[in-house]
Design a protein around this motif. Structure first.
Motif, PDB file in Angstrom:
ATOM      1  N   THR A   1       0.810  -1.223   0.000  1.00  0.00           N
ATOM      2  CA  THR A   1       0.000   0.000   0.000  1.00  0.00           C
ATOM      3  C   THR A   1       0.839   1.266   0.000  1.00  0.00           C
ATOM      4  O   THR A   1       0.304   2.352  -0.236  1.00  0.00           O
ATOM      5  CB  THR A   1      -0.934   0.019   1.220  1.00  0.00           C
ATOM      6  OG1 THR A   1      -0.157  -0.137   2.420  1.00  0.00           O
ATOM      7  CG2 THR A   1      -1.949  -1.111   1.138  1.00  0.00           C
ATOM      8  N   ALA A   2       2.132   1.161   0.266  1.00  0.00           N
ATOM      9  CA  ALA A   2       2.998   2.342   0.257  1.00  0.00           C
ATOM     10  C   ALA A   2       3.299   2.817  -1.159  1.00  0.00           C
ATOM     11  O   ALA A   2       3.781   3.939  -1.348  1.00  0.00           O
ATOM     12  CB  ALA A   2       4.310   2.043   0.987  1.00  0.00           C
ATOM     13  N   ASN A   3       3.011   1.998  -2.152  1.00  0.00           N
ATOM     14  CA  ASN A   3       3.300   2.343  -3.544  1.00  0.00           C
ATOM     15  C   ASN A   3       2.061   2.083  -4.376  1.00  0.00           C
ATOM     16  O   ASN A   3       1.535   0.966  -4.388  1.00  0.00           O
ATOM     17  CB  ASN A   3       4.489   1.510  -4.049  1.00  0.00           C
ATOM     18  CG  ASN A   3       4.881   1.870  -5.480  1.00  0.00           C
ATOM     19  OD1 ASN A   3       4.221   1.464  -6.425  1.00  0.00           O
ATOM     20  ND2 ASN A   3       5.972   2.627  -5.607  1.00  0.00           N
ATOM     21  N   SER A   4       1.574   3.104  -5.082  1.00  0.00           N
ATOM     22  CA  SER A   4       0.313   2.969  -5.821  1.00  0.00           C
ATOM     23  C   SER A   4       0.399   1.922  -6.932  1.00  0.00           C
ATOM     24  O   SER A   4      -0.554   1.183  -7.178  1.00  0.00           O
ATOM     25  CB  SER A   4      -0.098   4.323  -6.405  1.00  0.00           C
ATOM     26  OG  SER A   4       0.884   4.805  -7.303  1.00  0.00           O
ATOM     27  N   LYS A   5       1.560   1.855  -7.592  1.00  0.00           N
ATOM     28  CA  LYS A   5       1.690   0.859  -8.667  1.00  0.00           C
ATOM     29  C   LYS A   5       1.634  -0.550  -8.114  1.00  0.00           C
ATOM     30  O   LYS A   5       0.952  -1.421  -8.675  1.00  0.00           O
ATOM     31  CB  LYS A   5       3.002   1.087  -9.424  1.00  0.00           C
ATOM     32  CG  LYS A   5       3.020   2.378 -10.250  1.00  0.00           C
ATOM     33  CD  LYS A   5       4.323   2.502 -11.029  1.00  0.00           C
ATOM     34  CE  LYS A   5       4.326   3.770 -11.873  1.00  0.00           C
ATOM     35  NZ  LYS A   5       5.591   3.920 -12.635  1.00  0.00           N
ATOM     36  N   ARG A   6       2.368  -0.791  -7.015  1.00  0.00           N
ATOM     37  CA  ARG A   6       2.324  -2.120  -6.410  1.00  0.00           C
ATOM     38  C   ARG A   6       0.914  -2.455  -5.928  1.00  0.00           C
ATOM     39  O   ARG A   6       0.458  -3.597  -6.027  1.00  0.00           O
ATOM     40  CB  ARG A   6       3.303  -2.196  -5.227  1.00  0.00           C
ATOM     41  CG  ARG A   6       4.754  -2.321  -5.640  1.00  0.00           C
ATOM     42  CD  ARG A   6       5.608  -2.824  -4.473  1.00  0.00           C
ATOM     43  NE  ARG A   6       5.645  -1.880  -3.361  1.00  0.00           N
ATOM     44  CZ  ARG A   6       6.591  -0.971  -3.196  1.00  0.00           C
ATOM     45  NH1 ARG A   6       7.589  -0.871  -4.084  1.00  0.00           N
ATOM     46  NH2 ARG A   6       6.572  -0.155  -2.175  1.00  0.00           N
ATOM     47  N   TYR A   7       0.218  -1.435  -5.393  1.00  0.00           N
ATOM     48  CA  TYR A   7      -1.128  -1.645  -4.888  1.00  0.00           C
ATOM     49  C   TYR A   7      -2.070  -2.080  -6.011  1.00  0.00           C
ATOM     50  O   TYR A   7      -2.829  -3.053  -5.866  1.00  0.00           O
ATOM     51  CB  TYR A   7      -1.624  -0.351  -4.241  1.00  0.00           C
ATOM     52  CG  TYR A   7      -3.038  -0.403  -3.725  1.00  0.00           C
ATOM     53  CD1 TYR A   7      -3.361  -1.172  -2.602  1.00  0.00           C
ATOM     54  CD2 TYR A   7      -4.063   0.324  -4.339  1.00  0.00           C
ATOM     55  CE1 TYR A   7      -4.656  -1.219  -2.122  1.00  0.00           C
ATOM     56  CE2 TYR A   7      -5.356   0.277  -3.871  1.00  0.00           C
ATOM     57  CZ  TYR A   7      -5.649  -0.492  -2.761  1.00  0.00           C
ATOM     58  OH  TYR A   7      -6.936  -0.541  -2.283  1.00  0.00           O
TER      59      TYR A   7
END
Length: 526
Positions: free
Chosen positions: A406-412
């Motif tokens: 959740t700290a990175n929008s792409k990973r999310y």
């Protein structure tokens, strides 16, 4: 020692227990609500009670010393016990010195905390509970499951079976029959007892007095008939003055049982005097620490000592109402027990799961007459459990993974897409009924919803475009123009109801040529 989940499972499968606990807690909760409403300014009194307790605990050393000085001046013997073991040793020494063979006890949660009955029996001293509920669970060989109603988990048929065994004959499951047998049985115990043992609802610092609240009259018998009295008192049970007792006497019975006033409220100031008609010849007050002082100065847990032991938080708690008190595993149950037990024991490894026996709904705080934020304290306990290394390793790893995603929008977004694809093998009709992994416990009683496909984030772009188009059509369309013209014609009609013409450019004028002037939303003829 079994876990709280294992104990809760046993309780949830006990229909008698669940029905009995639900019936009584609902009655107590409704009674408390009605008593508070009838009182009128309940919240003001709650705040008064909170301020008294905050002040007292903030100056606990002063008030304890003052109480001890006044009590000794009245002829009482005051003992300070740092641990439970020390308190038990002091009580046994008194019993040995008096060559006691029989002790009658009124209700006392501190004595339950100390397991004093077991210690007395091992020393060859008979200990008899005289509170009806306590007497019942003593015969059953059980611990209390509620602070004020120890036998809340039993119905009258179970109680009749227990008392019938004690009586040696079958007793009918009628309240008058059962209470009558206990009354006759205990009367002989009162008269033969060498020592009377009580708890302490409140201690009055200004006079060195102790105050007992009860509804049966047994505590008054315990404190007047035997020649020696031993009172167990938690060090936090003190208040400054008798005027402060007025507030507590208003809050406690209403919060506990819905009563406006407890049936018996006894104030005891020292042993029997020459002119007194009854009372003990010798009085001992044992003031217990047993982990309480560890909470002093702790900004997260000091307010725990404000508790007046009314049991209102138990009656309000949705978890307690389903599983009862024994599932908590300690002397104190419900929300107060879930916080107090780990705090007093200082053993996170043993009690690390008890703080999880809560939905964190905050009903305990709303019910508490002195506004103890127990729901916040439960969160603090959970945090300390993790900080001290007693957290579930899989849960810890899962939370770290969640934080990383959740700290990175792409990973999310990638994780969401992967989850929507992977869930296809377990989704049934938009739900995930499978009891696997972290869903095992949740899906025992409900089903988890599936991840939306497409998710709201992906739907929002087209929805926003559609919304803008709809708004534009509403503002500039032909229908909107007609509604605007109709509104202008209505506004242009003068106070006399004269018919006016409306131009397509939005201006208005009278048919006789009179000018129309608009100013700040109003129309004036000129």
């Amino acid at each position: 020692m079994s876990s709280v989940k294992e104990r809760a499972d046993l309780a949830l499968n006990n229909d008698f227990l669940r029905k009995a606990v639900r019936f009584t807690t609902e009655r107590l909760r409704d009674g408390k609500r009605k008593a508070a409403d009838d009182h009128g300014n309940w919240e003001e009194w709650r705040e008064r009670g909170r301020q008294i307790r905050l002040h007292t605990i903030a100056h606990l050393d002063y008030y304890l010393n003052r109480f001890a000085e006044q009590a000794r001046a009245n002829g009482a013997h005051v003992h300070f016990a740092a641990t439970g073991e020390e308190a038990v040793r002091i009580a046994l020494e008194i019993a040995d010195r008096k060559q006691a063979r029989s002790v009658v006890k009124s209700k006392s949660m501190v004595s339950e905390e100390l397991h004093i009955n077991r210690a007395l029996e091992e020393a060859g001293v008979e200990a008899v509970e005289t509170d009806l509920g306590e007497y019942i669970i003593q015969l059953a060989g059980e611990a209390p499951s509620h602070i004020i109603i120890p036998a809340i988990h039993k119905n009258r048929y179970q109680i009749a079976e227990l008392l019938s065994r004690e009586a040696g004959e079958e007793l009918q499951p009628e309240t008058s029959v059962l209470a009558g047998f206990v009354r006759r049985k205990l009367r002989a115990k009162f008269l033969a007892a060498d020592i009377g043992m009580t708890g302490c609802n409140f201690a009055i610092a200004e006079t060195g007095s102790i105050v007992l609240f009860e509804n049966e009259g047994n505590a008054r018998m315990v404190s007047t008939v035997p020649k020696t009295q031993i009172t167990f008192m938690g060090m936090e049970r003190i208040i400054p003055s008798w005027s402060d007792l007025e507030v507590m006497a208003t809050l406690l019975p209403r919060s506990a049982t819905g009563q406006k006033l407890t049936v018996y409220m006894s104030g005891i100031t020292g042993p029997r005097r020459t002119a007194d008609g009854d009372g003990p010849e010798e009085m001992h007050i044992i003031i217990l620490d047993n982990g309480r002082s560890e909470q002093l100065g702790d900004p997260e847990f000091q307010e725990l000592l404000n508790c007046i032991r009314c049991g209102a938080c138990l009656n309000a708690c949705p978890v307690y109402r389903h599983i009862g008190g024994h599932a908590y595993g300690g002397t104190y149950s419900g929300p107060i027990g879930a916080v107090l037990t780990p705090a007093l024991n200082k053993n996170v490894a043993e009690w690390d799961d008890i703080a999880s026996a809560s939905s964190l709904c905050g009903a305990c705080y709303e019910a508490c007459p002195v506004k103890i934020p127990l729901h916040d304290m439960l969160v603090y306990l959970r945090r300390r459990k993790v900080e001290q290394g007693y957290g579930n390793k899989l849960e810890t790893a899962g939370m770290k993974g969640f934080a990383a995603v959740t700290a990175n929008s792409k990973r999310y977004h990638r994780a969401l897409k992967a989850g929507r694809f992977a869930q296809r093998i377990v989704v049934r009709g938009g739900e995930i009924p499978a009891r696997i992994g972290p869903l095992k416990g949740w899906n025992r009683y409900r089903v988890a919803p599936s991840l939306a496909d497409p998710p709201f984030r992906e739907r929002w772009g087209p929805l926003q475009h559609e919304l803008r188009a709809t708004v534009a059509e509403t503002v500039t369309g032909a229908a909107a123009q007609e509604r605007m013209k109709a509104a202008l014609r209505k506004r242009a009609a003068g106070p006399q109801g004269r018919e006016e013409t409306v131009r397509t450019d939005g201006s208005a004028g009278d048919r006789d040529g009179a000018a129309t002037v608009r100013k700040e939303g109003q129309t004036y003829d000129g």
